[in-house]
Design a protein around this motif. Structure first.
Motif, short mmCIF file in Angstrom:
data_model
loop_
_atom_site.label_atom_id
_atom_site.label_comp_id
_atom_site.label_asym_id
_atom_site.label_seq_id
_atom_site.Cartn_x
_atom_site.Cartn_y
_atom_site.Cartn_z
N LEU A 143 7.37 1.05 12.27
CA LEU A 143 6.45 -0.07 12.17
C LEU A 143 6.84 -0.99 11.01
O LEU A 143 6.81 -2.22 11.14
N CYS A 144 7.20 -0.40 9.88
CA CYS A 144 7.59 -1.21 8.71
C CYS A 144 8.80 -2.07 9.03
O CYS A 144 8.85 -3.26 8.64
N ASP B 53 8.06 4.80 0.34
CA ASP B 53 8.09 6.08 1.04
C ASP B 53 6.67 6.36 1.54
O ASP B 53 5.78 6.68 0.75
N VAL B 54 6.46 6.19 2.84
CA VAL B 54 5.10 6.32 3.38
C VAL B 54 4.53 7.72 3.17
O VAL B 54 3.33 7.87 2.95
N ASN C 90 0.90 2.09 5.67
CA ASN C 90 0.35 3.44 5.54
C ASN C 90 -1.17 3.43 5.57
O ASN C 90 -1.79 4.27 6.22
N LEU C 91 -1.77 2.43 4.91
CA LEU C 91 -3.23 2.36 4.91
C LEU C 91 -3.77 2.06 6.30
O LEU C 91 -4.63 2.80 6.82
N ASP D 163 -3.85 6.29 6.63
CA ASP D 163 -4.82 6.89 5.72
C ASP D 163 -6.22 6.27 5.71
O ASP D 163 -7.19 6.96 5.42
N ALA D 164 -6.32 4.98 5.99
CA ALA D 164 -7.63 4.34 5.89
C ALA D 164 -8.38 4.39 7.21
O ALA D 164 -7.80 4.19 8.28
#
Length: 275
Positions: free
Chosen positions: A12-13, A214-215, A44-45, A49-50
């Motif tokens: 994705l990045c 680094d995710v 990542n958020l 993680d979010a």
């Protein structure tokens, strides 16, 4: 984080970096350097993680993500579009007259944007207020505030830090996009801040240093921050301004420069071509 999840986020990045270069080349405006450095943090958020999505955006129990360094709006918009807050095609209206995608995030106009930011430092006290309001109302949600390291020259950032520490804002997780470069030069040239980690510790923060590209490391740092109670946490994410495009990396000249045709060709070649 599983290796499979890491590969998904890394892919994705790369996709988002290509999209960023494509859009900024097309529009001849925007901020490439800080958008590229914050890519893994936002990805990542939003995608790991979010707890935030178009489905729960009106639910106070959602997590909140506030991009205090509002000039990195192009990357924020890419994340929001791919998360489903608005059509991906709308990215091509960046900074157009009457577009919802203004040069800096606008919570009134743009779906998914939690706070209007742009004047550096202004987003951080707002993020603290959101976190404290949730704590006051016993809402189990995290507020993620993303600061730029040029932004921490602003005094209001440290006033906010004092308050976050005093009020034990452990649901506020701050992430510093620590790329060492700001608009007019390096952070050391413009305003030396000394030992950044010790400074945040002195203000009562739990500090965590990690590789901001680094995710898996970012996700682990967030889990550590969540485990610490009674104090706010900050993740000092070491990044590279312009990450992923060699001639932009570490260069303050790419803070807000337009991506010309030759730049576009070289950048897309390095990123694996248009996709």
């Amino acid at each position: 984080m599983t290796n499979e999840k890491k590969q998904e986020l890394d892919a994705l990045c790369l996709k988002f970096r290509r999209t960023l270069i494509e859009i900024l080349h097309e529009k001849q405006t925007g901020h490439p350097g800080g958008s590229l450095s914050v890519c893994e943090i936002l990805t990542n958020l939003y995608f790991n993680d979010a707890n935030i999505s178009p489905e729960n955006i009106n639910d106070r129990s959602r997590d909140k993500i506030i991009l205090c360094k509002g000039h990195a709006a192009p990357m924020l918009y890419i994340e929001l579009a791919h998360k489903g807050f608005f059509p991906v095609e709308e990215l091509h209206t960046l900074r157009d007259i009457n577009s919802r995608l203004q040069g800096h995030p606008c919570s009134k106009e743009t779906p998914g944007v939690e706070a209007s930011t742009g004047p550096l430092g202004a987003g951080y006290p707002l993020a603290l207020g959101v976190a404290l309001a949730d704590m006051h109302d016993d809402i189990d949600a995290y507020t993620y505030a993303i600061l730029g390291d040029g932004e921490i020259n602003e005094g209001v950032v440290w006033e906010t830090a004092m308050n976050a520490s005093k009020f034990k804002a452990d649901k506020l997780i701050t992430i510093l996009d620590w790329n060492g470069v700001q608009l007019d030069g390096t952070t050391e040239q413009i305003m030396p801040m000394g030992d950044i980690e010790l400074k945040w510790k002195a203000f009562g923060y739990n500090t965590i240093v990690c590789d901001g590209h680094d995710v898996a490391a970012l996700s682990a740092a967030i889990e550590t921050a969540k485990s610490v109670k009674g104090v706010p946490s900050i993740i000092l994410a070491k990044t590279v301004k312009g990450k992923g495009v060699s001639f932009m990396e570490g260069k303050n000249t790419w803070h807000g420069a337009p991506v010309k045709d030759a730049d576009y060709e070289q950048a897309m070649k390095e990123l694996g071509g248009a996709q």
